[in-house]
Design a protein around this motif. Sequence first.
Motif, PDB file in Angstrom:
ATOM      1  N   ALA A 143     -15.728  -7.669  -0.244  1.00  0.00           N
ATOM      2  CA  ALA A 143     -15.856  -6.568  -1.198  1.00  0.00           C
ATOM      3  C   ALA A 143     -14.537  -6.296  -1.903  1.00  0.00           C
ATOM      4  O   ALA A 143     -14.505  -6.003  -3.106  1.00  0.00           O
ATOM      5  CB  ALA A 143     -16.341  -5.310  -0.477  1.00  0.00           C
ATOM      6  N   SER A 144     -13.432  -6.400  -1.175  1.00  0.00           N
ATOM      7  CA  SER A 144     -12.122  -6.157  -1.796  1.00  0.00           C
ATOM      8  C   SER A 144     -11.801  -7.218  -2.832  1.00  0.00           C
ATOM      9  O   SER A 144     -11.211  -6.921  -3.885  1.00  0.00           O
ATOM     10  CB  SER A 144     -11.023  -6.107  -0.725  1.00  0.00           C
ATOM     11  N   LYS A 145     -12.205  -8.450  -2.578  1.00  0.00           N
ATOM     12  CA  LYS A 145     -11.932  -9.511  -3.549  1.00  0.00           C
ATOM     13  C   LYS A 145     -12.852  -9.412  -4.768  1.00  0.00           C
ATOM     14  O   LYS A 145     -12.469  -9.810  -5.876  1.00  0.00           O
ATOM     15  CB  LYS A 145     -12.044 -10.882  -2.879  1.00  0.00           C
ATOM     16  N   ALA A 146     -14.054  -8.870  -4.576  1.00  0.00           N
ATOM     17  CA  ALA A 146     -14.896  -8.570  -5.734  1.00  0.00           C
ATOM     18  C   ALA A 146     -14.234  -7.504  -6.597  1.00  0.00           C
ATOM     19  O   ALA A 146     -14.296  -7.551  -7.832  1.00  0.00           O
ATOM     20  CB  ALA A 146     -16.279  -8.113  -5.273  1.00  0.00           C
ATOM     21  N   ALA A 147     -13.580  -6.542  -5.950  1.00  0.00           N
ATOM     22  CA  ALA A 147     -12.840  -5.524  -6.698  1.00  0.00           C
ATOM     23  C   ALA A 147     -11.675  -6.149  -7.461  1.00  0.00           C
ATOM     24  O   ALA A 147     -11.383  -5.738  -8.596  1.00  0.00           O
ATOM     25  CB  ALA A 147     -12.334  -4.446  -5.747  1.00  0.00           C
ATOM     26  N   VAL A 148     -11.014  -7.135  -6.883  1.00  0.00           N
ATOM     27  CA  VAL A 148      -9.921  -7.826  -7.576  1.00  0.00           C
ATOM     28  C   VAL A 148     -10.451  -8.529  -8.826  1.00  0.00           C
ATOM     29  O   VAL A 148      -9.812  -8.502  -9.887  1.00  0.00           O
ATOM     30  CB  VAL A 148      -9.216  -8.825  -6.634  1.00  0.00           C
ATOM     31  N   VAL A 149     -11.622  -9.139  -8.719  1.00  0.00           N
ATOM     32  CA  VAL A 149     -12.237  -9.785  -9.880  1.00  0.00           C
ATOM     33  C   VAL A 149     -12.479  -8.756 -10.986  1.00  0.00           C
ATOM     34  O   VAL A 149     -12.134  -8.976 -12.152  1.00  0.00           O
ATOM     35  CB  VAL A 149     -13.552 -10.473  -9.475  1.00  0.00           C
ATOM     36  N   SER A 159       0.818  -1.216   0.000  1.00  0.00           N
ATOM     37  CA  SER A 159       0.000   0.000   0.000  1.00  0.00           C
ATOM     38  C   SER A 159       0.852   1.268   0.000  1.00  0.00           C
ATOM     39  O   SER A 159       0.321   2.374  -0.093  1.00  0.00           O
ATOM     40  CB  SER A 159      -0.943   0.009   1.201  1.00  0.00           C
ATOM     41  N   ASP A 160       2.175   1.107   0.084  1.00  0.00           N
ATOM     42  CA  ASP A 160       3.129   2.228   0.067  1.00  0.00           C
ATOM     43  C   ASP A 160       3.744   2.287  -1.329  1.00  0.00           C
ATOM     44  O   ASP A 160       4.561   1.440  -1.697  1.00  0.00           O
ATOM     45  CB  ASP A 160       4.197   1.988   1.133  1.00  0.00           C
ATOM     46  N   ASP A 161       3.383   3.295  -2.109  1.00  0.00           N
ATOM     47  CA  ASP A 161       3.788   3.323  -3.516  1.00  0.00           C
ATOM     48  C   ASP A 161       5.302   3.431  -3.684  1.00  0.00           C
ATOM     49  O   ASP A 161       5.872   2.820  -4.588  1.00  0.00           O
ATOM     50  CB  ASP A 161       3.094   4.481  -4.245  1.00  0.00           C
ATOM     51  N   VAL A 172      -6.646  -3.863  -2.735  1.00  0.00           N
ATOM     52  CA  VAL A 172      -7.051  -3.252  -3.997  1.00  0.00           C
ATOM     53  C   VAL A 172      -6.037  -2.210  -4.466  1.00  0.00           C
ATOM     54  O   VAL A 172      -5.449  -2.338  -5.536  1.00  0.00           O
ATOM     55  CB  VAL A 172      -8.462  -2.634  -3.875  1.00  0.00           C
ATOM     56  N   ARG A 173      -5.820  -1.185  -3.648  1.00  0.00           N
ATOM     57  CA  ARG A 173      -4.819  -0.185  -4.037  1.00  0.00           C
ATOM     58  C   ARG A 173      -3.450  -0.830  -4.214  1.00  0.00           C
ATOM     59  O   ARG A 173      -2.718  -0.514  -5.169  1.00  0.00           O
ATOM     60  CB  ARG A 173      -4.743   0.909  -2.975  1.00  0.00           C
TER      61      ARG A 173
END
Length: 261
Positions: free
Chosen positions: A167-173, A73-75, A126-127
Amino acid sequence: MSDSLGSMPANVRPKALVTGSASGIGRAAALKLAEEGFDVTINYSRSHDRAEQTLRELEKHGGSHQAVKADVSDDAAVQEMVAAAAGDDGRLDVLVNNAGTTSQTPPDDLAGIDLDDWDQVFRVNVRGLVQVTRAAAPALRGSQGSIVNVASIVGLRPGPQPLAYAASKAAVVSLTKTLSRVMAPEVRVNAVAPGWIAGEWMERTLGDNYESLMERRARQTPLKRNVTLEDVAESIYALAVTHRFVTGEIVVVDGGFTATT
Protein backbone atom coordinates in the motif's frame (compact mmCIF):
# COMPACT_ATOMS: atom_id res chain seq x y z
CA MET A 1 26.88 13.24 -18.25
CA SER A 2 24.00 14.92 -20.10
CA ASP A 3 23.29 18.64 -19.71
CA SER A 4 19.56 18.00 -19.30
CA LEU A 5 19.62 19.02 -15.63
CA GLY A 6 19.65 22.68 -16.58
CA SER A 7 22.38 25.29 -16.71
CA MET A 8 25.48 24.56 -14.69
CA PRO A 9 28.54 26.73 -14.16
CA ALA A 10 31.73 25.47 -15.76
CA ASN A 11 33.87 23.19 -13.61
CA VAL A 12 31.07 22.69 -11.07
CA ARG A 13 30.13 19.11 -10.28
CA PRO A 14 26.41 18.36 -9.95
CA LYS A 15 25.12 17.22 -6.56
CA ALA A 16 22.81 14.38 -5.65
CA LEU A 17 21.09 13.22 -2.47
CA VAL A 18 20.14 9.54 -2.21
CA THR A 19 18.11 8.54 0.83
CA GLY A 20 18.40 5.10 2.36
CA SER A 21 21.66 4.53 0.53
CA ALA A 22 23.91 2.55 2.87
CA SER A 23 23.00 -0.60 0.97
CA GLY A 24 20.71 -2.06 -1.69
CA ILE A 25 19.15 0.07 -4.42
CA GLY A 26 20.24 3.30 -2.75
CA ARG A 27 23.86 2.23 -2.61
CA ALA A 28 23.82 1.12 -6.26
CA ALA A 29 22.23 4.42 -7.33
CA ALA A 30 24.76 6.45 -5.33
CA LEU A 31 27.66 4.58 -6.90
CA LYS A 32 26.24 5.10 -10.40
CA LEU A 33 25.84 8.83 -9.81
CA ALA A 34 29.37 9.12 -8.42
CA GLU A 35 30.73 7.18 -11.38
CA GLU A 36 29.01 9.69 -13.68
CA GLY A 37 30.57 12.71 -11.98
CA PHE A 38 28.15 13.66 -9.19
CA ASP A 39 29.06 14.67 -5.66
CA VAL A 40 26.78 12.39 -3.67
CA THR A 41 25.27 12.68 -0.21
CA ILE A 42 24.21 9.28 1.05
CA ASN A 43 21.79 8.89 3.90
CA TYR A 44 21.28 6.24 6.54
CA SER A 45 19.25 5.83 9.70
CA ARG A 46 20.88 2.92 11.55
CA SER A 47 23.43 1.26 9.26
CA HIS A 48 26.48 3.36 10.16
CA ASP A 49 29.09 0.76 9.25
CA ARG A 50 27.50 0.02 5.89
CA ALA A 51 27.22 3.73 5.17
CA GLU A 52 30.91 4.24 5.90
CA GLN A 53 31.78 1.34 3.60
CA THR A 54 29.62 2.79 0.82
CA LEU A 55 31.21 6.20 1.34
CA ARG A 56 34.67 4.69 0.87
CA GLU A 57 33.49 3.12 -2.39
CA LEU A 58 32.12 6.46 -3.59
CA GLU A 59 35.43 8.16 -2.88
CA LYS A 60 37.15 5.85 -5.37
CA HIS A 61 35.34 7.76 -8.12
CA GLY A 62 36.75 11.12 -7.03
CA GLY A 63 34.71 14.13 -6.07
CA SER A 64 33.34 15.13 -2.69
CA HIS A 65 30.90 12.77 -0.99
CA GLN A 66 29.38 12.56 2.48
CA ALA A 67 27.20 10.30 4.62
CA VAL A 68 24.46 11.92 6.71
CA LYS A 69 22.52 10.13 9.43
CA ALA A 70 18.83 11.05 9.38
CA ASP A 71 15.50 9.34 9.89
CA VAL A 72 13.42 10.53 6.94
CA SER A 73 10.27 10.40 9.08
CA ASP A 74 11.79 13.09 11.36
CA ASP A 75 11.19 16.45 9.66
CA ALA A 76 13.86 18.33 11.63
CA ALA A 77 16.46 15.71 10.72
CA VAL A 78 15.35 15.89 7.09
CA GLN A 79 15.83 19.66 7.01
CA GLU A 80 19.38 19.29 8.32
CA MET A 81 20.16 16.49 5.86
CA VAL A 82 18.97 18.47 2.85
CA ALA A 83 20.91 21.55 3.99
CA ALA A 84 24.06 19.42 4.22
CA ALA A 85 23.44 17.96 0.76
CA ALA A 86 22.83 21.37 -0.84
CA GLY A 87 25.91 22.88 0.82
CA ASP A 88 26.99 26.49 0.91
CA ASP A 89 25.73 27.29 -2.59
CA GLY A 90 22.29 25.80 -1.89
CA ARG A 91 22.37 23.69 -5.03
CA LEU A 92 20.92 20.21 -5.45
CA ASP A 93 20.54 18.63 -8.87
CA VAL A 94 19.14 15.15 -8.21
CA LEU A 95 17.10 13.65 -5.39
CA VAL A 96 16.57 9.91 -5.20
CA ASN A 97 13.86 9.05 -2.69
CA ASN A 98 14.82 5.49 -1.86
CA ALA A 99 14.55 5.21 1.95
CA GLY A 100 12.04 2.56 2.87
CA THR A 101 11.05 -0.08 5.35
CA THR A 102 8.65 -2.98 5.43
CA SER A 103 6.52 -5.01 7.81
CA GLN A 104 7.21 -8.55 8.95
CA THR A 105 3.51 -9.48 8.75
CA PRO A 106 2.98 -12.21 6.11
CA PRO A 107 1.44 -10.87 2.89
CA ASP A 108 -1.92 -12.60 3.30
CA ASP A 109 -2.33 -12.08 7.05
CA LEU A 110 -4.96 -9.35 7.25
CA ALA A 111 -5.92 -10.20 10.83
CA GLY A 112 -2.30 -10.13 11.93
CA ILE A 113 -1.56 -6.55 10.88
CA ASP A 114 -0.02 -4.54 13.72
CA LEU A 115 -1.30 -0.99 13.26
CA ASP A 116 1.78 0.53 14.89
CA ASP A 117 3.85 -1.42 12.38
CA TRP A 118 1.58 -0.18 9.57
CA ASP A 119 2.01 3.42 10.69
CA GLN A 120 5.80 3.07 10.82
CA VAL A 121 5.92 1.79 7.23
CA PHE A 122 3.88 4.78 6.08
CA ARG A 123 5.92 7.23 8.17
CA VAL A 124 9.09 6.19 6.38
CA ASN A 125 7.90 5.21 2.90
CA VAL A 126 5.29 7.93 2.34
CA ARG A 127 5.61 10.75 4.86
CA GLY A 128 9.40 10.52 4.59
CA LEU A 129 9.28 10.90 0.82
CA VAL A 130 7.03 13.95 1.12
CA GLN A 131 9.19 15.57 3.80
CA VAL A 132 12.44 15.08 1.88
CA THR A 133 10.88 16.33 -1.35
CA ARG A 134 9.42 19.38 0.37
CA ALA A 135 12.73 20.24 2.01
CA ALA A 136 14.69 19.78 -1.22
CA ALA A 137 12.20 21.59 -3.49
CA PRO A 138 13.79 25.08 -3.39
CA ALA A 139 17.26 23.77 -4.20
CA LEU A 140 15.96 21.48 -6.95
CA ARG A 141 13.90 24.25 -8.50
CA GLY A 142 16.90 26.53 -8.46
CA SER A 143 18.99 24.03 -10.41
CA GLN A 144 16.15 22.75 -12.63
CA GLY A 145 16.91 19.34 -11.23
CA SER A 146 15.01 16.09 -11.06
CA ILE A 147 13.58 13.57 -8.61
CA VAL A 148 13.42 9.81 -8.92
CA ASN A 149 11.29 7.91 -6.43
CA VAL A 150 11.76 4.22 -5.76
CA ALA A 151 8.40 2.49 -5.91
CA SER A 152 7.91 -1.25 -6.42
CA ILE A 153 6.11 -3.58 -8.73
CA VAL A 154 3.76 -4.36 -5.81
CA GLY A 155 2.65 -0.73 -5.93
CA LEU A 156 1.20 -1.52 -9.36
CA ARG A 157 0.00 -5.13 -9.04
CA PRO A 158 -0.34 -7.78 -6.31
CA GLY A 159 2.81 -9.52 -5.15
CA PRO A 160 4.32 -11.41 -2.22
CA GLN A 161 4.92 -8.39 0.00
CA PRO A 162 3.23 -7.34 3.26
CA LEU A 163 0.06 -5.31 2.83
CA ALA A 164 1.54 -2.23 4.51
CA TYR A 165 4.53 -2.22 2.17
CA ALA A 166 2.43 -2.76 -0.97
CA ALA A 167 0.00 0.00 0.00
CA SER A 168 2.85 2.40 0.77
CA LYS A 169 4.42 1.78 -2.62
CA ALA A 170 1.07 2.39 -4.32
CA ALA A 171 1.10 5.73 -2.52
CA VAL A 172 4.59 6.41 -3.92
CA VAL A 173 3.24 5.77 -7.42
CA SER A 174 0.39 8.23 -6.85
CA LEU A 175 2.67 10.83 -5.27
CA THR A 176 5.08 10.61 -8.19
CA LYS A 177 2.35 11.56 -10.62
CA THR A 178 0.97 14.30 -8.39
CA LEU A 179 4.38 15.76 -7.57
CA SER A 180 5.28 15.89 -11.25
CA ARG A 181 2.57 18.55 -11.55
CA VAL A 182 3.40 20.30 -8.28
CA MET A 183 7.11 20.57 -9.11
CA ALA A 184 6.67 21.53 -12.77
CA PRO A 185 7.99 23.12 -14.84
CA GLU A 186 11.37 23.39 -13.10
CA VAL A 187 11.70 19.84 -11.75
CA ARG A 188 10.89 16.50 -13.33
CA VAL A 189 9.56 13.75 -11.05
CA ASN A 190 9.56 10.08 -12.07
CA ALA A 191 9.78 6.70 -10.38
CA VAL A 192 11.17 3.24 -10.92
CA ALA A 193 9.18 0.14 -9.98
CA PRO A 194 11.59 -2.77 -9.70
CA GLY A 195 10.46 -6.36 -9.97
CA TRP A 196 12.00 -9.18 -7.98
CA ILE A 197 15.60 -8.17 -7.30
CA ALA A 198 18.05 -10.97 -6.68
CA GLY A 199 19.55 -10.52 -3.22
CA GLU A 200 18.87 -10.22 0.47
CA TRP A 201 15.54 -8.34 0.31
CA MET A 202 13.86 -11.14 -1.66
CA GLU A 203 15.68 -13.75 0.41
CA ARG A 204 13.92 -12.37 3.48
CA THR A 205 10.60 -12.17 1.64
CA LEU A 206 10.64 -15.64 0.08
CA GLY A 207 12.50 -17.49 2.83
CA ASP A 208 13.29 -21.13 2.10
CA ASN A 209 11.59 -20.87 -1.30
CA TYR A 210 13.95 -18.15 -2.52
CA GLU A 211 16.07 -20.21 -4.92
CA SER A 212 13.22 -22.12 -6.56
CA LEU A 213 10.90 -19.13 -6.89
CA MET A 214 13.62 -16.86 -8.27
CA GLU A 215 14.61 -19.49 -10.80
CA ARG A 216 10.99 -19.83 -11.91
CA ARG A 217 10.66 -16.05 -12.15
CA ALA A 218 13.75 -15.85 -14.36
CA ARG A 219 12.39 -18.54 -16.69
CA GLN A 220 9.12 -16.63 -17.05
CA THR A 221 10.87 -13.31 -17.75
CA PRO A 222 11.41 -12.47 -21.43
CA LEU A 223 15.02 -11.42 -20.78
CA LYS A 224 15.58 -14.71 -18.89
CA ARG A 225 17.03 -13.40 -15.67
CA ASN A 226 16.01 -11.52 -12.57
CA VAL A 227 16.55 -7.84 -11.87
CA THR A 228 19.85 -6.70 -10.35
CA LEU A 229 20.59 -3.65 -8.24
CA GLU A 230 22.68 -2.32 -11.10
CA ASP A 231 19.71 -2.59 -13.49
CA VAL A 232 17.66 -0.40 -11.18
CA ALA A 233 20.51 2.08 -10.68
CA GLU A 234 20.91 2.50 -14.44
CA SER A 235 17.21 3.29 -14.81
CA ILE A 236 17.33 5.76 -11.92
CA TYR A 237 20.28 7.54 -13.51
CA ALA A 238 18.63 7.67 -16.93
CA LEU A 239 15.42 9.14 -15.52
CA ALA A 240 17.34 11.63 -13.41
CA VAL A 241 19.66 12.90 -16.08
CA THR A 242 18.86 12.05 -19.69
CA HIS A 243 15.09 11.98 -20.21
CA ARG A 244 14.53 15.72 -20.39
CA PHE A 245 10.87 15.59 -21.50
CA VAL A 246 9.72 12.71 -19.31
CA THR A 247 7.92 13.41 -16.04
CA GLY A 248 5.19 11.75 -14.02
CA GLU A 249 6.17 8.30 -15.32
CA ILE A 250 6.64 4.99 -13.52
CA VAL A 251 9.28 2.86 -15.22
CA VAL A 252 8.92 -0.84 -14.49
CA VAL A 253 12.31 -2.56 -14.26
CA ASP A 254 11.63 -6.29 -14.47
CA GLY A 255 12.87 -7.57 -17.83
CA GLY A 256 9.38 -7.60 -19.32
CA PHE A 257 7.78 -9.93 -16.75
CA THR A 258 4.86 -7.64 -15.89
CA ALA A 259 4.18 -6.78 -19.51
CA THR A 260 3.93 -10.41 -20.61
CA THR A 261 2.34 -12.34 -17.74
